[in-house]
Structure formats: C-alpha cells, structure tokens
Design a protein around this motif. Structure first.
Motif, PDB file in Angstrom:
ATOM      1  N   VAL A   1     -11.690  -6.995  10.417  1.00 35.26           N
ATOM      2  CA  VAL A   1     -11.448  -8.273   9.769  1.00 35.26           C
ATOM      3  C   VAL A   1     -12.636  -8.638   8.873  1.00 35.26           C
ATOM      4  CG1 VAL A   1     -11.099 -10.731  10.188  1.00 35.26           C
ATOM      5  CG2 VAL A   1      -9.933  -9.069  11.612  1.00 35.26           C
ATOM      6  N   CYS A   2     -13.838  -8.367   9.345  1.00 34.29           N
ATOM      7  CA  CYS A   2     -15.026  -8.712   8.549  1.00 34.29           C
ATOM      8  C   CYS A   2     -15.094  -7.890   7.270  1.00 34.29           C
ATOM      9  CB  CYS A   2     -16.291  -8.501   9.373  1.00 34.29           C
ATOM     10  SG  CYS A   2     -16.447  -9.682  10.719  1.00 34.29           S
ATOM     11  N   SER A   3     -14.815  -6.585   7.358  1.00 33.21           N
ATOM     12  CA  SER A   3     -14.884  -5.762   6.150  1.00 33.21           C
ATOM     13  C   SER A   3     -13.776  -6.141   5.172  1.00 33.21           C
ATOM     14  CB  SER A   3     -14.815  -4.271   6.497  1.00 33.21           C
ATOM     15  OG  SER A   3     -13.555  -3.940   7.047  1.00 33.21           O
ATOM     16  N   ALA A   4     -12.599  -6.505   5.673  1.00 33.43           N
ATOM     17  CA  ALA A   4     -11.508  -6.938   4.792  1.00 33.43           C
ATOM     18  C   ALA A   4     -11.849  -8.263   4.112  1.00 33.43           C
ATOM     19  CB  ALA A   4     -10.215  -7.061   5.582  1.00 33.43           C
ATOM     20  N   SER A   5     -12.475  -9.166   4.844  1.00 35.14           N
ATOM     21  CA  SER A   5     -12.890 -10.445   4.254  1.00 35.14           C
ATOM     22  C   SER A   5     -13.948 -10.231   3.180  1.00 35.14           C
ATOM     23  CB  SER A   5     -13.434 -11.378   5.333  1.00 35.14           C
ATOM     24  OG  SER A   5     -12.433 -11.673   6.265  1.00 35.14           O
ATOM     25  N   LEU A   6     -14.901  -9.357   3.452  1.00 40.01           N
ATOM     26  CA  LEU A   6     -15.937  -9.041   2.469  1.00 40.01           C
ATOM     27  C   LEU A   6     -15.311  -8.405   1.222  1.00 40.01           C
ATOM     28  CD1 LEU A   6     -18.967  -8.911   1.762  1.00 40.01           C
ATOM     29  CD2 LEU A   6     -18.996  -6.647   2.831  1.00 40.01           C
ATOM     30  N   ALA A   7     -14.351  -7.506   1.432  1.00 40.98           N
ATOM     31  CA  ALA A   7     -13.676  -6.857   0.306  1.00 40.98           C
ATOM     32  C   ALA A   7     -12.900  -7.871  -0.524  1.00 40.98           C
ATOM     33  CB  ALA A   7     -12.749  -5.758   0.807  1.00 40.98           C
ATOM     34  N   ALA A   8     -12.224  -8.810   0.119  1.00 37.58           N
ATOM     35  CA  ALA A   8     -11.474  -9.835  -0.611  1.00 37.58           C
ATOM     36  C   ALA A   8     -12.417 -10.729  -1.411  1.00 37.58           C
ATOM     37  CB  ALA A   8     -10.649 -10.676   0.361  1.00 37.58           C
ATOM     38  N   PHE A   9     -13.537 -11.109  -0.819  1.00 37.41           N
ATOM     39  CA  PHE A   9     -14.523 -11.917  -1.532  1.00 37.41           C
ATOM     40  C   PHE A   9     -15.071 -11.166  -2.740  1.00 37.41           C
ATOM     41  CE2 PHE A   9     -18.997 -12.999  -2.229  1.00 37.41           C
ATOM     42  CZ  PHE A   9     -18.857 -14.336  -2.588  1.00 37.41           C
ATOM     43  N   ALA A  10     -15.413  -9.900  -2.540  1.00 32.97           N
ATOM     44  CA  ALA A  10     -15.983  -9.095  -3.625  1.00 32.97           C
ATOM     45  C   ALA A  10     -14.974  -8.908  -4.754  1.00 32.97           C
ATOM     46  CB  ALA A  10     -16.427  -7.736  -3.091  1.00 32.97           C
ATOM     47  N   ALA A  11     -13.723  -8.688  -4.409  1.00 34.64           N
ATOM     48  CA  ALA A  11     -12.691  -8.510  -5.432  1.00 34.64           C
ATOM     49  C   ALA A  11     -12.514  -9.791  -6.235  1.00 34.64           C
ATOM     50  CB  ALA A  11     -11.374  -8.092  -4.789  1.00 34.64           C
ATOM     51  N   GLY A  12     -12.497 -10.914  -5.566  1.00 40.16           N
ATOM     52  CA  GLY A  12     -12.359 -12.189  -6.266  1.00 40.16           C
ATOM     53  C   GLY A  12     -13.545 -12.486  -7.152  1.00 40.16           C
ATOM     54  N   ALA A  13     -14.733 -12.169  -6.668  1.00 40.74           N
ATOM     55  CA  ALA A  13     -15.942 -12.439  -7.445  1.00 40.74           C
ATOM     56  C   ALA A  13     -15.991 -11.602  -8.709  1.00 40.74           C
ATOM     57  CB  ALA A  13     -17.179 -12.161  -6.592  1.00 40.74           C
ATOM     58  N   ASN A  14     -15.472 -10.406  -8.662  1.00 43.46           N
ATOM     59  CA  ASN A  14     -15.608  -9.508  -9.803  1.00 43.46           C
ATOM     60  C   ASN A  14     -14.389  -9.511 -10.717  1.00 43.46           C
ATOM     61  OD1 ASN A  14     -16.074  -7.283 -11.509  1.00 43.46           O
ATOM     62  ND2 ASN A  14     -17.496  -6.474 -10.021  1.00 43.46           N
ATOM     63  N   ASP A  15     -13.195  -9.349 -10.179  1.00 42.68           N
ATOM     64  CA  ASP A  15     -12.009  -9.202 -11.026  1.00 42.68           C
ATOM     65  C   ASP A  15     -11.675 -10.465 -11.806  1.00 42.68           C
ATOM     66  OD1 ASP A  15     -11.709  -6.572 -10.420  1.00 42.68           O
ATOM     67  OD2 ASP A  15     -10.031  -6.819  -9.048  1.00 42.68           O
ATOM     68  N   VAL A  16     -11.807 -11.624 -11.193  1.00 43.19           N
ATOM     69  CA  VAL A  16     -11.513 -12.859 -11.924  1.00 43.19           C
ATOM     70  C   VAL A  16     -12.533 -13.055 -13.043  1.00 43.19           C
ATOM     71  CG1 VAL A  16     -11.343 -15.375 -11.741  1.00 43.19           C
ATOM     72  CG2 VAL A  16     -10.307 -13.942  -9.994  1.00 43.19           C
ATOM     73  N   ALA A  17     -13.787 -12.729 -12.784  1.00 41.70           N
ATOM     74  CA  ALA A  17     -14.808 -12.853 -13.829  1.00 41.70           C
ATOM     75  C   ALA A  17     -14.512 -11.912 -14.992  1.00 41.70           C
ATOM     76  CB  ALA A  17     -16.187 -12.554 -13.249  1.00 41.70           C
ATOM     77  N   ASN A  18     -14.022 -10.704 -14.701  1.00 43.78           N
ATOM     78  CA  ASN A  18     -13.677  -9.762 -15.770  1.00 43.78           C
ATOM     79  C   ASN A  18     -12.499 -10.262 -16.597  1.00 43.78           C
ATOM     80  OD1 ASN A  18     -15.703  -8.010 -15.033  1.00 43.78           O
ATOM     81  ND2 ASN A  18     -14.385  -6.681 -13.842  1.00 43.78           N
ATOM     82  N   GLU A  19     -11.603 -11.013 -15.988  1.00 43.64           N
ATOM     83  CA  GLU A  19     -10.484 -11.581 -16.730  1.00 43.64           C
ATOM     84  C   GLU A  19     -10.904 -12.808 -17.522  1.00 43.64           C
ATOM     85  OE1 GLU A  19      -6.914 -12.559 -14.705  1.00 43.64           O
ATOM     86  OE2 GLU A  19      -6.778 -10.629 -13.728  1.00 43.64           O
ATOM     87  N   VAL A  20     -11.755 -13.632 -16.955  1.00 43.20           N
ATOM     88  CA  VAL A  20     -12.103 -14.910 -17.569  1.00 43.20           C
ATOM     89  C   VAL A  20     -12.950 -14.738 -18.826  1.00 43.20           C
ATOM     90  CG1 VAL A  20     -13.440 -17.026 -17.231  1.00 43.20           C
ATOM     91  CG2 VAL A  20     -11.843 -16.272 -15.485  1.00 43.20           C
ATOM     92  N   ALA A  21     -13.863 -13.811 -18.852  1.00 42.59           N
ATOM     93  CA  ALA A  21     -14.782 -13.687 -19.995  1.00 42.59           C
ATOM     94  C   ALA A  21     -14.054 -13.483 -21.318  1.00 42.59           C
ATOM     95  CB  ALA A  21     -15.787 -12.564 -19.734  1.00 42.59           C
ATOM     96  N   PRO A  22     -13.134 -12.538 -21.438  1.00 47.06           N
ATOM     97  CA  PRO A  22     -12.439 -12.397 -22.726  1.00 47.06           C
ATOM     98  C   PRO A  22     -11.570 -13.608 -23.053  1.00 47.06           C
ATOM     99  CG  PRO A  22     -12.064 -10.455 -21.364  1.00 47.06           C
ATOM    100  CD  PRO A  22     -12.783 -11.449 -20.535  1.00 47.06           C
ATOM    101  N   LEU A  23     -10.903 -14.169 -22.043  1.00 49.62           N
ATOM    102  CA  LEU A  23     -10.084 -15.352 -22.282  1.00 49.62           C
ATOM    103  C   LEU A  23     -10.921 -16.536 -22.744  1.00 49.62           C
ATOM    104  CD1 LEU A  23      -7.586 -15.249 -19.287  1.00 49.62           C
ATOM    105  CD2 LEU A  23      -7.063 -14.901 -21.690  1.00 49.62           C
ATOM    106  N   ALA A  24     -12.087 -16.707 -22.136  1.00 47.72           N
ATOM    107  CA  ALA A  24     -12.965 -17.810 -22.529  1.00 47.72           C
ATOM    108  C   ALA A  24     -13.450 -17.634 -23.965  1.00 47.72           C
ATOM    109  CB  ALA A  24     -14.155 -17.897 -21.576  1.00 47.72           C
TER     110      ALA A  24
END
Length: 118
Positions: A1-24
């Motif tokens: 559960v801890c590794s899955a939570s860490l993976a979900a946090f890391a994915a959110g931190a990185n993938d959303v930022a990669n989407e937001v920069a060009p849109l911004a």
C-alpha cells in the motif's frame, strides 16, 4: 500500500506538471498576444489537466496496465513492489530536478529492468 501510494503521488506530481506547462504557455500567449518568459498558471488549468489525466486513465488505463503488468513479464508481489518503488523514486527525483519525464515510460523501464534481473 505504501509503495502504491508513493507511486500515485509521484505520477500526479510529474504527469500533471508535464501537461500543464504547454497548456499554460498556450493560454498565456492567447490571452496576452505575446510570448512571455514566465507564466502564472491559473488554478483552473491544473484542474483541467488533472481531469485529462483521469480521463486518459479511465479510457485506456486498464489496457496499458494489462499489457505492462501481464504481457511484459511475470508479476509477483515482490516484483510489483520493486517496480512501484523504482519508478516512484525515479519520478520524484526527476520532479525535484525539474526534468520532464513520463511516469509511464519510467514504469515500463522498471518492469523491463525487474523482468531482466528476475
């Protein structure tokens, strides 16, 4: 559960930022009529990008997970833990350093690495 939570946090931190920069940048250029060196990103743009990630996961996530999780290599709980931990830590380091990486590619790389070692 801890590794899955860490993976979900890391994915959110990185993938959303990669989407937001060009849109911004596109939004700023459209709104101001010029290209700026830095952009203040509106909160609604983060929500829009997060909704895009959620829609992509809902539409194609199970297919990608099936291909990576079943067809690429034999999965066991220990291998799954190592894969999640490896790509989550790599993603967090990349986010902290400002490197634009894809967590999907990191995950596939971790699957291949664990599959080759195991």
């Amino acid at each position: 559960v801890c590794s899955a939570s860490l993976a979900a946090f890391a994915a959110g931190a990185n993938d959303v930022a990669n989407e937001v920069a060009p849109l911004a940048a596109i939004w700023q250029t459209y709104r101001d009529g010029r290209v700026a060196e830095s952009v203040r990103t509106p909160k609604w743009l983060f929500a829009y990008a997060g909704a895009g990630v959620a829609a992509g996961l809902a539409l194609f996530g199970s297919r990608v997970m099936r291909t990576v999780g079943r067809d690429a290599t034999k999965m066991t709980p220990a291998r799954g833990f190592n894969i999640e931990l490896g790509y989550a830590l790599a993603s967090l380091v990349a986010s902290a350093e400002g490197w634009p990486v894809s967590t999907t590619q990191l995950c596939v790389g971790a699957v291949v690495g664990v599959g080759l070692i195991g």
